[in-house]
Design a protein around this motif. Structure first.
Motif, PDB file in Angstrom:
ATOM      1  N   THR A   1      -8.425  38.807  -0.091  1.00 31.35           N
ATOM      2  CA  THR A   1      -7.873  37.602   0.529  1.00 31.35           C
ATOM      3  C   THR A   1      -8.673  37.242   1.771  1.00 31.35           C
ATOM      4  O   THR A   1      -8.943  38.095   2.615  1.00 31.35           O
ATOM      5  CB  THR A   1      -6.397  37.827   0.913  1.00 31.35           C
ATOM      6  OG1 THR A   1      -5.670  38.137  -0.285  1.00 31.35           O
ATOM      7  CG2 THR A   1      -5.800  36.594   1.564  1.00 31.35           C
ATOM      8  N   ALA A   4     -13.974  31.693  -5.404  1.00 35.07           N
ATOM      9  CA  ALA A   4     -12.893  31.586  -4.426  1.00 35.07           C
ATOM     10  C   ALA A   4     -12.012  30.407  -4.789  1.00 35.07           C
ATOM     11  O   ALA A   4     -12.491  29.375  -5.257  1.00 35.07           O
ATOM     12  CB  ALA A   4     -13.471  31.409  -3.018  1.00 35.07           C
ATOM     13  N   ASP A   5     -10.718  30.571  -4.578  1.00 35.39           N
ATOM     14  CA  ASP A   5      -9.746  29.524  -4.874  1.00 35.39           C
ATOM     15  C   ASP A   5      -8.840  29.350  -3.664  1.00 35.39           C
ATOM     16  O   ASP A   5      -8.154  30.288  -3.257  1.00 35.39           O
ATOM     17  CB  ASP A   5      -8.923  29.907  -6.106  1.00 35.39           C
ATOM     18  CG  ASP A   5      -7.919  28.842  -6.494  1.00 35.39           C
ATOM     19  OD1 ASP A   5      -8.190  27.646  -6.249  1.00 35.39           O
ATOM     20  OD2 ASP A   5      -6.860  29.208  -7.034  1.00 35.39           O
ATOM     21  N   THR A   6      -8.881  28.143  -3.085  1.00 38.27           N
ATOM     22  CA  THR A   6      -8.028  27.817  -1.946  1.00 38.27           C
ATOM     23  C   THR A   6      -7.058  26.720  -2.387  1.00 38.27           C
ATOM     24  O   THR A   6      -7.441  25.557  -2.479  1.00 38.27           O
ATOM     25  CB  THR A   6      -8.865  27.319  -0.743  1.00 38.27           C
ATOM     26  OG1 THR A   6      -9.879  28.270  -0.470  1.00 38.27           O
ATOM     27  CG2 THR A   6      -7.997  27.114   0.481  1.00 38.27           C
ATOM     28  N   ASP A  42      -8.788  34.226   4.944  1.00 38.52           N
ATOM     29  CA  ASP A  42      -7.947  33.240   5.619  1.00 38.52           C
ATOM     30  C   ASP A  42      -8.570  32.948   6.978  1.00 38.52           C
ATOM     31  O   ASP A  42      -9.606  33.508   7.333  1.00 38.52           O
ATOM     32  CB  ASP A  42      -6.517  33.766   5.775  1.00 38.52           C
ATOM     33  CG  ASP A  42      -5.477  32.658   5.930  1.00 38.52           C
ATOM     34  OD1 ASP A  42      -5.862  31.490   6.113  1.00 38.52           O
ATOM     35  OD2 ASP A  42      -4.278  32.974   5.876  1.00 38.52           O
ATOM     36  N   THR A  62      -7.166  32.120   0.849  1.00 41.79           N
ATOM     37  CA  THR A  62      -8.083  31.999  -0.283  1.00 41.79           C
ATOM     38  C   THR A  62      -8.193  33.328  -1.002  1.00 41.79           C
ATOM     39  O   THR A  62      -8.322  34.373  -0.373  1.00 41.79           O
ATOM     40  CB  THR A  62      -9.477  31.569   0.236  1.00 41.79           C
ATOM     41  OG1 THR A  62      -9.345  30.327   0.919  1.00 41.79           O
ATOM     42  CG2 THR A  62     -10.473  31.424  -0.887  1.00 41.79           C
ATOM     43  N   THR A  63      -8.150  33.273  -2.324  1.00 41.38           N
ATOM     44  CA  THR A  63      -8.386  34.458  -3.129  1.00 41.38           C
ATOM     45  C   THR A  63      -9.840  34.458  -3.563  1.00 41.38           C
ATOM     46  O   THR A  63     -10.315  33.519  -4.185  1.00 41.38           O
ATOM     47  CB  THR A  63      -7.473  34.483  -4.365  1.00 41.38           C
ATOM     48  OG1 THR A  63      -6.117  34.455  -3.928  1.00 41.38           O
ATOM     49  CG2 THR A  63      -7.718  35.723  -5.216  1.00 41.38           C
TER      50      THR A  63
END
Length: 142
Positions: free
Chosen positions: A32, A13-15, A34, A22-23
């Motif tokens: 996604t 995950a990348d925020t 959120d 967050t992806t």
């Protein structure tokens, strides 16, 4: 290789800076996440957890029904997370309601519900899985 039963499941995950959107990525798939306090662009992580449980429950039931050759048209699961201490924090319980549409007798329905409750996500949640959070720069593969 995708579908290899010996491959360890992985996700990331990348925020980025500037919000909570967050992806989440696993293999070649992206979703996604959120929070409503963010931009509400996706499910919350808890909703994703509940969705994962529902998906695993229905897939497990479908696989069993097909293997048995049972006439099952629809298998639907809905999950509700329960919190004893308000609306934040970890879930204290999860109720999963299974809807099965098809030509089954009572014994088949009971068996399908029992099998569905044994899905890997259910067993992971109920089994006390150890979760470790580690600085990636210091991670050592056990």
């Amino acid at each position: 290789m995708a579908g290899d039963t010996h491959e360890e499941p992985r996700a990331s995950a990348d925020t980025p800076v500037g919000g909570f959107t967050t992806t989440v990525t696993s293999r070649t798939h992206h979703i996604t996440a959120d929070e409503p306090e963010g931009t509400d662009a996706g499910m919350t992580p808890i909703e994703m957890l509940l969705g994962s449980l529902c998906a695993c429950t229905t897939i497990t039931a479908r696989m069993y029904a097909e293997r048995k050759g049972w006439d099952v048209r629809t298998i639907r699961a809905s999950a509700v997370g329960k919190r004893d201490r308000g609306d934040v924090g970890p879930l204290d319980a999860i109720d999963v309601l299974l809807t099965i549409e098809g030509d089954l007798d009572e014994a088949q329905r009971e068996r399908l519900v029992d099998i569905a409750g044994r899905c890997p996500v259910h067993r992971t949640l109920a089994g006390g899985t150890t979760v470790r959070v580690t600085d990636a720069d210091r991670f050592e593969n056990d």
